[in-house]
Design a protein around this motif. Structure first.
Motif, PDB file in Angstrom:
ATOM      1  N   ALA A 155       6.057 -13.838  -5.226  1.00  0.00           N
ATOM      2  CA  ALA A 155       5.663 -13.926  -3.816  1.00  0.00           C
ATOM      3  C   ALA A 155       6.504 -14.954  -3.077  1.00  0.00           C
ATOM      4  CB  ALA A 155       4.186 -14.285  -3.718  1.00  0.00           C
ATOM      5  N   LYS A 156       6.797 -16.065  -3.760  1.00  0.00           N
ATOM      6  CA  LYS A 156       7.635 -17.092  -3.143  1.00  0.00           C
ATOM      7  C   LYS A 156       9.048 -16.557  -2.909  1.00  0.00           C
ATOM      8  CE  LYS A 156       8.972 -21.953  -3.776  1.00  0.00           C
ATOM      9  NZ  LYS A 156       8.941 -23.115  -4.721  1.00  0.00           N
ATOM     10  N   SER A 185       7.264  -6.553   0.537  1.00  0.00           N
ATOM     11  CA  SER A 185       6.244  -6.309   1.558  1.00  0.00           C
ATOM     12  C   SER A 185       5.329  -5.155   1.172  1.00  0.00           C
ATOM     13  CB  SER A 185       6.911  -6.010   2.906  1.00  0.00           C
ATOM     14  OG  SER A 185       7.705  -7.096   3.342  1.00  0.00           O
ATOM     15  N   LEU A 186       5.887  -4.156   0.516  1.00  0.00           N
ATOM     16  CA  LEU A 186       5.114  -2.966   0.161  1.00  0.00           C
ATOM     17  C   LEU A 186       4.247  -3.159  -1.080  1.00  0.00           C
ATOM     18  CD1 LEU A 186       7.928  -0.325   0.726  1.00  0.00           C
ATOM     19  CD2 LEU A 186       5.759  -0.374   1.977  1.00  0.00           C
ATOM     20  N   THR A 187       4.655  -4.036  -1.976  1.00  0.00           N
ATOM     21  CA  THR A 187       3.988  -4.097  -3.281  1.00  0.00           C
ATOM     22  C   THR A 187       3.130  -5.339  -3.490  1.00  0.00           C
ATOM     23  OG1 THR A 187       5.955  -5.142  -4.266  1.00  0.00           O
ATOM     24  CG2 THR A 187       5.791  -2.727  -4.381  1.00  0.00           C
ATOM     25  N   LEU A 192       2.063  -6.325   3.774  1.00  0.00           N
ATOM     26  CA  LEU A 192       2.349  -5.305   4.790  1.00  0.00           C
ATOM     27  C   LEU A 192       2.589  -5.893   6.173  1.00  0.00           C
ATOM     28  CD1 LEU A 192      -0.050  -2.355   3.842  1.00  0.00           C
ATOM     29  CD2 LEU A 192       2.441  -2.474   3.605  1.00  0.00           C
ATOM     30  N   GLY A 193       2.059  -7.070   6.420  1.00  0.00           N
ATOM     31  CA  GLY A 193       2.292  -7.702   7.719  1.00  0.00           C
ATOM     32  C   GLY A 193       3.751  -8.069   7.937  1.00  0.00           C
ATOM     33  N   ARG A 194       4.518  -8.170   6.859  1.00  0.00           N
ATOM     34  CA  ARG A 194       5.938  -8.510   6.971  1.00  0.00           C
ATOM     35  C   ARG A 194       6.834  -7.265   6.925  1.00  0.00           C
ATOM     36  NH1 ARG A 194       4.411 -11.864   2.666  1.00  0.00           N
ATOM     37  NH2 ARG A 194       5.854 -10.733   1.305  1.00  0.00           N
ATOM     38  N   ALA A 236      10.967   4.666  -3.651  1.00  0.00           N
ATOM     39  CA  ALA A 236       9.902   4.721  -4.657  1.00  0.00           C
ATOM     40  C   ALA A 236       8.787   3.744  -4.321  1.00  0.00           C
ATOM     41  CB  ALA A 236      10.484   4.413  -6.034  1.00  0.00           C
ATOM     42  N   ALA A 237       9.133   2.594  -3.756  1.00  0.00           N
ATOM     43  CA  ALA A 237       8.111   1.611  -3.369  1.00  0.00           C
ATOM     44  C   ALA A 237       7.261   2.133  -2.214  1.00  0.00           C
ATOM     45  CB  ALA A 237       8.777   0.293  -2.990  1.00  0.00           C
TER      46      ALA A 237
END
Length: 544
Positions: A155-156, A185-187, A192-194, A236-237
């Protein structure tokens, strides 16, 4: 690397001390499925404790990420974790996870707690692509401390890309960085906000590195293959997250695949341009099959620059564009108007190629020589490169303008192209006209040198039209010295003829898909040209 190593590394107390406690547990909300099958041989080597790339090897039981660093192809490959694909092709998730988690644990110890060179945006982009696609291999541990450390570092890294992706070098590196940001952002939970910002960054990086026809400005087929791979993982993501990819991204990905198809020869491997080689046909086939897209080969590419002529199994690819700009390709080649030809799976005419982006034992002097005009199947005037290669390895002045005319009719496909690389030094334009019959049996060509500008040759200048032959193609010169019979095990014999000059057969070499030199031959049409110019006709004709 034994399971004991994993036990020593992946201890909750150890990673809790290293990364801190009390953080909110993160999770992946989607795990993309990579449909591309990896290289099983490389995966087997990993299981045996060896990391292989080109001519370099690293013993995994001695791997220290702090010492490996990020300099050079081998180090960057290890740091990217793209090898997870090869590991997955070779073994079960349970067995592969023991090895993958041990290596990921070592990476976390070396780089997880501080931002250093391993946090280069392009490395983090690729790392996110493969960490998420192969999450079962690096997140199977029951140890909560290890899992938390890896997910929080992931995440970082995604947040790091949001702020620093545009600092990656332009081209494939920057595209890779933003591709990782999109996948993050997708996973990742709460990502999702980014997504909108990441999508904008990815499309911006693509528009700055791609021609409108889908080819990269580096004009490197090997890089184009990686581009298609990156975009396939991004798509795919989207599907894993149950999100629809933007239409602009879908169109860009399809165009990139068409451009890649356009430089593929009859053996399903790449033609050799911009210091690259054919690569591994199995890897290319796996990528094309697994990327989730379909496209027809790009035939007439203005920006990408590679024109494709094909008829009944015969394929010809011509470089009809200036070399790439230095900022997009550090190892560009003086290859304008060169061609490659294959008959079915048998390559006939090739360029010498180069090692590409892998470690090599080839001498640097040879690597530089492979970039010259003489290392490509085209005309060379007075042993001078059509675009200068400077002592520091960068490209200098030369080809700036390439004219192209193309036509198709019931008899053949025709291409006429010209470049101005010899105008300044010799006052001559090089024109190459070729036509491929619709039965695939005959390739006719004509090389013309046409006077242009004020500068003139005082007396005469020597020229050589080179056709480097693929390994396994034997050449027997005819009695009149104007032709040769080309025999190979993979295709019927071809007859070569030239008019207006003499033919010689000389030694050459070809860099194969493993980056190794293979001795071969070349047809060399030689003569002299005056300041008023002249023309030389030639022909390849299949005997059956």
């Amino acid at each position: 690397m034994s399971g004991d190593v994993v036990g020593k590394l992946a201890r909750g107390s150890f990673f809790s001390r290293l990364f801190g406690q009390g953080r909110q547990p993160l999770r992946l909300v989607a795990v993309p499925r990579d449909h591309v099958i990896g290289d099983r041989a490389r995966g087997d080597a990993l299981l045996a404790g060896r990391f292989l790339l080109g001519s370099d090897t690293v013993a995994l039981n001695e791997i220290d990420f702090a010492e490996v660093g990020t300099h050079g192809p081998l180090a960057r490959e290890i740091q990217s974790f793209s090898w997870l694909r090869d590991l997955a092709a070779s073994t079960s998730r349970e067995r592969g996870a023991r090895l993958a988690e041990a290596i990921a644990g070592r990476w976390l110890i070396a780089h997880g707690t501080r931002i250093d060179n391993a946090w280069a945006p392009e490395l983090w982009g690729e790392r996110i692509l493969f960490w998420t696609a192969y999450a079962p291999y690096i997140l199977s541990s029951r140890d909560g401390g290890y899992r938390s450390a890896l997910l929080n570092t992931l995440a970082k890294g995604a947040r790091h890309l949001d702020a620093h992706a545009d600092k990656a070098p332009p081209g494939l590196h920057r595209i890779t960085a933003w591709a990782g940001a999109v996948v993050g952002s997708l996973t990742l939970q709460g990502g999702l906000g980014r997504l909108s910002r990441s999508e904008s960054g990815l499309m911006r990086s693509l528009s700055g590195a791609q021609f409108e026809d889908g080819g990269l400005m580096s004009r490197s087929p090997l890089e184009q293959m990686l581009l298609v791979d990156r975009l396939g993982l991004v798509r795919a993501a989207y599907f894993a997250a149950k999100q629809a990819p933007p239409e602009s991204l879908e169109n860009t990905a399809a165009a990139a695949l068409a451009a890649l198809h356009g430089v593929t020869m009859g053996d399903n491997a790449l033609s050799s341009w911009q210091g690259g080689n054919p690569g591994d046909s199995a890897r290319l086939s796996a990528l094309v099959e697994g990327c989730g897209m379909r496209a027809r080969p790009l035939r007439a590419a203005r920006g990408w620059g590679y024109h494709r002529l094909s008829a009944l199994g015969t394929i010809v690819v011509v470089d009809a564009a200036p070399p790439p700009p230095p900022k997009m390709a550090a190892m560009g080649c003086a290859s304008t108007l060169a061609l490659e030809m294959s008959d079915g799976a048998q390559r006939m005419v090739v360029n010498c190629g180069g090692p590409g982006p892998v470690p090599t034992e080839l001498p640097d002097e040879l690597v530089q020589a492979l970039r010259t005009t003489a290392a490509h199947s085209t005309l060379v005037l007075s042993d001078t490169n059509s675009t200068a290669i400077l002592p520091d390895g960068s490209l200098g002045k030369g080809v700036a303008d390439v004219g192209i005319e193309r036509s198709e009719d019931n008899d053949c496909s025709r291409l006429e192209a010209s470049h101005d690389g010899y105008v300044k030094g010799f006052g001559l334009i090089h024109q190459r006209r070729i036509s491929l019959g619709n039965d695939g049996k005959e390739l006719r060509g004509e090389d013309r040198l046409v006077a242009r500008g004020r500068r003139k040759i005082r007396e005469a200048a020597p020229y050589a039209i080179r056709f480097h032959l693929a390994p396994g193609v034997e050449a027997t010169v005819t009695a009149d010295g104007m032709g040769a019979i080309l025999r190979s095990t993979g295709a019927p014999p071809w007859n070569f003829r030239c008019r207006g000059a003499m033919l010689q057969v000389e030694e050459s070499l070809f860099i194969d898909g493993r980056g190794q030199p293979v001795p071969t031959l070349q047809l060399v049409v030689v003569g002299e040209i005056s300041g008023v110019g002249g023309e030389i006709a030639w022909q390849f004709r299949r005997s059956s």
